[in-house]
Write an enzyme that holds these catalytic residues in place. Structure first.
Site, PDB file in Angstrom:
ATOM      1  N   ASP A 138     -21.243  34.787 -26.661  1.00  0.00           N
ATOM      2  CA  ASP A 138     -20.880  36.103 -26.125  1.00  0.00           C
ATOM      3  C   ASP A 138     -22.067  37.056 -26.214  1.00  0.00           C
ATOM      4  O   ASP A 138     -22.297  37.870 -25.316  1.00  0.00           O
ATOM      5  CB  ASP A 138     -19.689  36.672 -26.896  1.00  0.00           C
ATOM      6  CG  ASP A 138     -18.487  35.742 -26.878  1.00  0.00           C
ATOM      7  OD1 ASP A 138     -18.352  34.965 -25.919  1.00  0.00           O
ATOM      8  OD2 ASP A 138     -17.691  35.787 -27.836  1.00  0.00           O
ATOM      9  N   SER A 183     -25.862  27.219 -22.187  1.00  0.00           N
ATOM     10  CA  SER A 183     -26.104  27.335 -23.617  1.00  0.00           C
ATOM     11  C   SER A 183     -26.311  25.945 -24.214  1.00  0.00           C
ATOM     12  O   SER A 183     -25.468  25.058 -24.035  1.00  0.00           O
ATOM     13  CB  SER A 183     -24.924  28.033 -24.293  1.00  0.00           C
ATOM     14  OG  SER A 183     -25.082  28.025 -25.691  1.00  0.00           O
ATOM     15  N   GLY A 199     -31.175  26.867 -27.801  1.00  0.00           N
ATOM     16  CA  GLY A 199     -31.448  27.973 -26.891  1.00  0.00           C
ATOM     17  C   GLY A 199     -30.724  27.870 -25.564  1.00  0.00           C
ATOM     18  O   GLY A 199     -29.557  27.460 -25.500  1.00  0.00           O
TER      19      GLY A 199
END
Length: 311
Positions: free
Chosen positions: A250, A218, A223
């Site tokens: 998540d 991440s 992005g």
């Protein structure tokens, strides 16, 4: 069925304030209370996407009872297969500063898990695995759970032939990645702690060499970066958005895992993951996403593939 594991579940409290000023008193504008923990957030997003989802892990005490009640009251809620423990489930507090868009997070450690409770969980996990299309192992370990717990669960999933995604940090990540999970999704800080490298591509490639089949890193608002057997991939939203980033990672896990369960390739996996994580920043609390924004982003996320350079 998709199985998510949250060994350190939480009751998530979110406070919204006009501006967070240290050493001062605040009037809270809005308060929300939700069932939480990384794997619970993943399960909530998966359920909202229409997947049959089961949550397991630990819940206990008065806080655990509230968490389970809230979980069961959600529309299209995941199935509760949490193991009851003697200790009290932790709480997490997110304070959202509307003036800056920043979020301050305070996380309790969680209840102590004894050997009998761990054995009960392993029994539940073993019963659920044969029915699972994919499994996600998410979040921190509560006190009492041995540091190699995720490595143990990765090996059990692999023995059952179930694709397994690992999303944790620190020593549990170091041990877990050596057990060869199918997919690992660290953030940049977790990756730097694991590899000692700050440059994202170098660190992601190093993490994959440590045992994971694929690694998706991440990059926050920029992005995702993925190093896979098919090459290197970069996926980015069309523009940065302001909001509450809690739970965005998540939602990225939910996007990746749902696409794995559906047999989709890396282009679709990363597109879905970035669209969901960005749409989650636009939602008020973790475990939720802005559906209209998500549908729009699915057509606007940029995904680029690059060949894997020679070793």
């Amino acid at each position: 069925m998709i199985l998510t594991v949250t060994l350190n579940t939480a009751l998530d409290l979110t406070y919204a304030v006009p501006a967070l000023v240290p050493h001062s008193s605040h009037r809270v504008r809005d308060v929300t209370e939700r069932p939480g923990g990384k794997g619970v957030n993943v399960a909530r997003v998966l359920s909202a996407l229409g997947h049959d989802t089961v949550v397991t892990g630990f819940a206990g005490g008065a806080t655990g009872a509230v968490l389970r009640e809230l979980l069961g009251s959600l529309p299209d809620h995941p199935t509760d297969a949490l193991v009851t423990v003697a200790g009290n489930t932790r709480r997490t507090l997110a304070v959202v500063d509307h003036s800056s868009g920043d979020t301050t997070q305070l996380n309790e450690p969680g209840p102590h898990i004894d050997a009998g409770e761990w054995a009960s969980f392993l029994g539940t996990f073993g019963e659920l695995l044969p029915q699972a299309e994919a499994v996600a192992l998410c979040g921190s370990l509560p006190p009492g759970v041995h540091v190699g717990a995720y490595a143990e669960l990765v090996r059990l999933a692999r023995s059952a032939g179930v694709p397994v995604l690992l999303d944790t940090g620190g020593e549990p990540l170091r041990r877990g990645i050596a057990a060869r999970p199918d997919l690992v999704k660290p953030n940049a800080d977790e990756l730097a702690q694991l590899t000692g490298a700050r440059e994202p591509l170098r660190a992601t490639r190093d993490a994959r060499r440590r045992g994971a089949h694929s690694v998706v890193t991440s990059l926050g608002p920029d992005g995702l970066l993925a190093v896979t057997p098919d090459g290197i991939w970069r996926a980015a939203p069309p523009s940065a958005v302001r909001g509450n980033p809690t739970g965005a990672g998540d939602s990225a896990v939910a996007g990746l895992l749902s696409a794995v369960a559906e047999g989709l390739g890396w282009q679709d996996r990363l597109t879905r993951a970035v669209a969901l994580s960005t749409a989650t920043v636009l939602a008020p609390v973790a475990g939720e996403f802005d559906r209209e924004a998500y549908e729009d982003l699915l057509t606007r996320v940029t995904v680029e593939q690059h060949p894997q350079p020679a070793a």
